[in-house]
Design a protein around this motif. Structure first.
Motif, short mmCIF file in Angstrom:
data_model
loop_
_atom_site.label_atom_id
_atom_site.label_comp_id
_atom_site.label_asym_id
_atom_site.label_seq_id
_atom_site.Cartn_x
_atom_site.Cartn_y
_atom_site.Cartn_z
N GLY A 568 -23.75 20.14 18.99
CA GLY A 568 -24.19 21.53 18.97
C GLY A 568 -23.76 22.34 20.17
O GLY A 568 -24.08 23.52 20.25
N THR A 581 -24.56 26.06 24.41
CA THR A 581 -24.92 26.06 22.99
C THR A 581 -24.32 27.27 22.30
O THR A 581 -24.28 28.38 22.85
N ILE A 584 -27.04 30.99 17.33
CA ILE A 584 -27.79 30.30 16.29
C ILE A 584 -27.07 30.28 14.94
O ILE A 584 -27.23 29.36 14.15
N TRP A 587 -21.63 27.16 14.86
CA TRP A 587 -21.66 25.72 15.09
C TRP A 587 -20.29 25.28 15.63
O TRP A 587 -19.25 25.86 15.25
N LYS A 598 -21.56 29.12 10.93
CA LYS A 598 -22.11 28.03 10.11
C LYS A 598 -21.92 28.35 8.63
O LYS A 598 -22.07 29.51 8.22
N SER A 752 -33.50 25.53 10.69
CA SER A 752 -34.15 24.33 11.22
C SER A 752 -33.86 23.07 10.41
O SER A 752 -33.84 21.97 10.97
N TYR A 754 -31.09 22.05 8.84
CA TYR A 754 -29.80 21.50 9.28
C TYR A 754 -29.35 22.27 10.52
O TYR A 754 -29.42 23.50 10.56
N LYS A 755 -28.80 21.54 11.53
CA LYS A 755 -28.29 22.21 12.71
C LYS A 755 -26.91 22.81 12.47
O LYS A 755 -26.55 23.82 13.07
N GLU A 756 -26.15 22.15 11.58
CA GLU A 756 -24.76 22.54 11.43
C GLU A 756 -24.52 23.53 10.31
O GLU A 756 -23.39 23.97 10.09
#
Length: 873
Positions: A568, A581, A584, A587, A598, A752, A754-756
């Motif tokens: 991340g 990072t 949001i 990715w 993303k 939340s 999935y991060k990717e």
């Protein structure tokens, strides 16, 4: 003047011969200088305070003169000329001296004797400048400047003795009827070349000094050295310039060496501080002196073993010469040399060809009109031309024939290239002259009138020198608050010429007066060590994007490991200490060196899963419509008319809506689709369950109606059945309305799960509303299931209660399994699970309730009779 207090200078020298310079200053020099200041007696030659020191009043003494004994043993200056005001000079003129008695080298007991041609040129440059000033009608008109040039032998003790000599002045007699001495007043001193002798003598000589080559940054401290000025830039500027030079070429891992002297140690200290600010690491830092052979060998071994390919040398010429000789004796790997101004321009060092590509800063080149001709007019030894004026049987040298041309003789005394340090000497003399001019001269009617009988005090000249600002031969001369000039350097490079010899080439400049980050400029190509490409000198190779630096334990900050960025996070430039990072909605790419948007995930209509679910949904709706058509076509048959055909058609209609409402869950969520999908699902399923509930109640009441005396069916006729369906459905409509009005579902991006990737879904708005809708459906389904179970064993050939029981069993099983699956399914699979539950329960109802009837209608028409249906067997 400094007067002897019962001890000779030789005795005093013997006592301090083994002392460190700092101790020497504290014990001897400061008290002497402070004593002079407290007695209000300036060493410029002023007579104020003389009575306090000698007890003799010059103005009223009966004797015709008063004799005063000077400090130390008296020695005549190397060059001197009387004048109204005298400029003292301390210069190195001799070399290869072996001193056997402190303070007497250059005069007694020397073994070898030779002339330092460069300092000899400096001394004659001073003579030339003073001659120009004496002939000038604008600067000090009517005033004659004199000079006293003393030898220092590059030895601190001799420089100290020469400083005493300048303080003593030439005359020893003061006349009763005169307010001036036999010779001119000592106005100022052009200081000793080295920083260490300058530090020592600046305390001894309380009149001010102007140095042309003492570059130690410590001398800028006006608290300690208030009467020191210089025409050469402070090493504080050169140190910063060297650090910027190293940083410019990306060298972060270097070795550093310096002379073990005030020049080298202070210069290196300033450089290391500047290098640290630039993020440069030093593998080793060593100091040495040319009289320390073991230390020189140690430093040479450090350089040979060093992993750093760049060596910064803040050394004097003497130290650099012996070090390069040591390195030449045992060949070592090539190194990129970075030099200070002291040695980088020394042509005698350019014979060390393994230093090709050396880079450093030098005093800018300039020219002094007329100086070369002045030097050429001086007489030199016969040895200059390697000939004799007459035949000597003891030598094989030829006899001079008169054709010898001094201009064709290469020597350090008469340089063939533009001048550097010589110009600084020239500027120093002119700076002193301008300061004296501003004190003794007054401008009247566009001309200056000067008073050569004025009792000149050093403080007057000192204050005037602070304000000096003039231009000579196109070069400005001024001093800042620290007594330093504007720092301007040439960037020079050792390049191999066409002849194969090393030549000094100017490739850029550094001007400290320019704005920040614009001081440094390179305008020509450079030659590197061994003529190769630019060298790389780093402890660790650069960390590429996608990684970050982790320092190696116990090593400098330039030694590190390159570790991939955590999940991340990215690093988009080299040598980052920490990854960062992504925003949001972004990715990292697989290389972790950039952030990409993303992917947004939802149950898209072009996905295989969505297509399958849509086809099944439409197929189920078609099946319900087809069943309704079959029922409508056979609406007069007993199997259709049994158990209220109106409810059967309403149930088939609601099932069609149940199948179709699953389509609202496919595609990108919008504000309207989010509200529609949950409310449509809740209302259509309640309508469906209410129809099944009505049919179940009718079956039970029909059985009760067959009992004797029962009149219950009148309460469960068609109107009552319709009313039951409307009421039960209205309750669900009311629940959905309150939900949609207060906190309706809305589309949202889920970051939340999935991060990717981003899950585009419908937020429930109010979880209570959603579970109220679902709970109400479940409550009706359970109630209907219980009634169906009670009616499952009624005596009929075609017991519809059994079919309803199976359908409700499937319905409840589907929705009980839906709850944990719905909660645990990630992303778009949550929607797929909900669609599957809708379709499975809908197919369960249509297959259990209508499939057996359709089979009889279409395949077993003989059973579609009232007799068969009423037969209890």
């Amino acid at each position: 003047m400094l007067y002897k207090q019962g001890r000779t200078s030789s005795e005093l020298h013997s006592d301090i011969g083994g002392m460190e310079i700092s101790a020497f200053l504290n014990i001897l020099v400061l008290p002497l200088c402070l004593f002079e200041m407290n007695s209000v007696f300036f060493l410029s030659g002023s007579l104020i305070g003389l009575k306090q020191r000698t007890g003799v009043d010059v103005a009223s003494a009966d004797a015709s003169y008063v004799r005063c004994n000077p400090w130390g043993t008296r020695h005549s200056p190397a060059f001197s000329m009387d004048g109204d005001f005298v400029i003292g000079v301390l210069l190195l003129r001799f070399k290869n001296i072996i001193c056997t008695n402190f303070g007497k080298c250059c005069v007694l007991n020397f073994v070898t004797f030779s002339i330092n041609a460069r300092d000899l040129r400096f001394s004659h440059t001073i003579m030339f400048a003073i001659e120009e000033i004496n002939n000038s009608t604008e600067l000090l008109p009517g005033i004659r400047l004199g000079y006293q040039i003393h030898d220092s032998c590059a030895a601190v003790p001799v420089a100290v003795q020469a400083a005493f000599q300048l303080s003593n002045r030439e005359d020893k007699i003061f006349y009763k009827d005169s307010n001036c001495s036999q010779s001119g007043m000592m106005a100022a001193v052009v200081a000793e070349s080295g920083s260490t002798p300058s530090i020592i003598t600046v305390f001894l000589c309380c009149f001010f000094k102007v140095s042309h080559i003492a570059t130690c940054a410590c001398l800028s401290d006006k608290q300690q050295y208030p009467n020191f000025f210089r025409t050469v830039p402070s090493d504080a500027f050169q140190s910063v310039a060297l650090a910027k030079l190293v940083k410019h070429f990306g060298w972060t891992w270097i070795g550093a060496i310096c002379s073990d002297s005030d020049y080298g140690n202070n210069g290196m200290a300033s450089f290391l501080q500047a290098a640290h600010k630039e993020g440069i690491c030093v593998e080793f830092s060593e100091s040495f002196h040319r009289t320390q052979p073991h230390k020189i060998q140690k430093v040479a071994d450090f350089i040979r073993r060093s992993t750093a390919k760049v060596i910064v040398a803040f050394t004097a010429t003497g130290e650099m010469k012996v070090l390069l000789e040591e390195l030449a004796a045992k060949p070592s790997p090539s190194r990129q040399w970075i030099g200070s101004e002291s040695w980088i321009t020394d042509t005698n060092l350019q014979k060390f060809t393994f230093c090709e590509g050396a880079i450093g800063f030098a005093i800018p080149k300039s020219d002094i009109p007329g100086l070369r001709d002045f030097l050429l007019d001086l007489s030199l030894s016969e040895e200059t031309f390697k000939c004799r004026l007459k035949k000597d049987v003891n030598t094989e040298q030829r006899v001079c024939n008169g054709s010898e041309d001094l201009q064709k003789v290469p020597n350090a005394f008469i340089p063939s290239s533009p001048l550097r340090i010589t110009t600084l000497v020239y500027k120093a003399v002119y700076a002193i002259a301008h300061a004296i001019h501003s004190v003794v001269c007054v401008k009247k009617n566009e001309t200056a009138e000067c008073d050569k009988h004025l009792m000149l005090e050093s403080k007057q000249v000192l204050d005037a020198l602070k304000k000096v600002n003039f231009t000579k031969n196109g070069y400005p001369v001024s001093f800042d608050a620290n007594g330093d000039p504007v720092a301007v350097y040439e960037l020079v490079n050792w390049q191999k010429g066409e002849s194969g010899n090393i030549e000094l080439v100017t490739v850029g400049f550094y001007d400290a007066s320019l704005p920040i980050n614009k001081e440094f400029h390179i305008d020509r190509n450079l030659t590197w060590m061994d003529g190769q490409q630019p060298v790389m000198s780093v402890c660790t190779d650069s960390c590429p994007p996608g990684t970050h630096k982790v320092l190696q334990k116990g090593k400098p900050s330039c030694c590190f490991d390159c570790i991939p960025c955590p999940e991340g996070e990215i690093s988009n430039t080299s040598d980052l200490s920490d990854c960062f990072t992504c925003p949001i909605e972004f990715w990292p790419n697989p290389e972790k060196d950039s952030c990409h948007p993303k992917p947004v995930e939802y149950l898209s209509i072009d996905e295989t899963l969505a297509i399958i679910l849509a086809v099944v949904s439409v197929g189920g709706a078609c099946l319900a419509i087809l069943t309704a058509a079959v029922f409508f076509h056979h609406r007069t048959t007993p199997i259709v008319r049994a158990n209220n055909s109106e409810l059967s058609f309403l149930l088939l209609f609601s099932l069609t809506l149940c199948f179709l409402c699953s389509l609202t869950f496919i595609g990108a969520p919008t504000e309207w689709s989010c509200m529609l999908r949950h409310s449509a699902f809740g209302i259509t399923f309640v309508l469906c369950i209410s129809c099944v509930l009505g049919k179940t109640i009718v079956v039970l009441m029909a059985f009760k109606a067959t009992l004797p005396g029962s009149n219950v069916m009148k309460w469960f006729g068609p109107p009552q059945q319709r009313l039951t369906v409307v009421f039960v459905t209205f309750v669900q409509v009311l629940i959905c309305t309150v939900w949609l009005v207060l906190r309706p579902p809305f589309p949202m991006k889920n970051f939340s799960t999935y991060k990717e990737k981003i899950i585009l879904e419908c937020d429930l708005g109010s979880a209570i509303g959603f579970w109220a809708v679902l709970g109400y459906i479940g409550l009706l389904a359970v109630f209907c299931f219980v009634l169906a179970v009670l009616a499952r064993k009624l005596p009929d050939n075609f017991n519809e209660a059994k079919l309803i029981t199976f359908s409700m069993l499937i319905f409840c099983a589907v929705w009980l399994s839906f709850i944990p699956a719905y909660v645990s399914s990630p992303g778009k699979f949550t929607v797929a699970v909900e669609i599957f539950a809708i379709l499975a329960s809908s197919f369960g109802l249509i297959m259990c309730i209508f499939a057996p009837k359709c089979f009889i209608i279409l395949c077993q028409p003989e059973k579609n009779t009232k007799k068969y249906l009423m037969n209890k067997n």
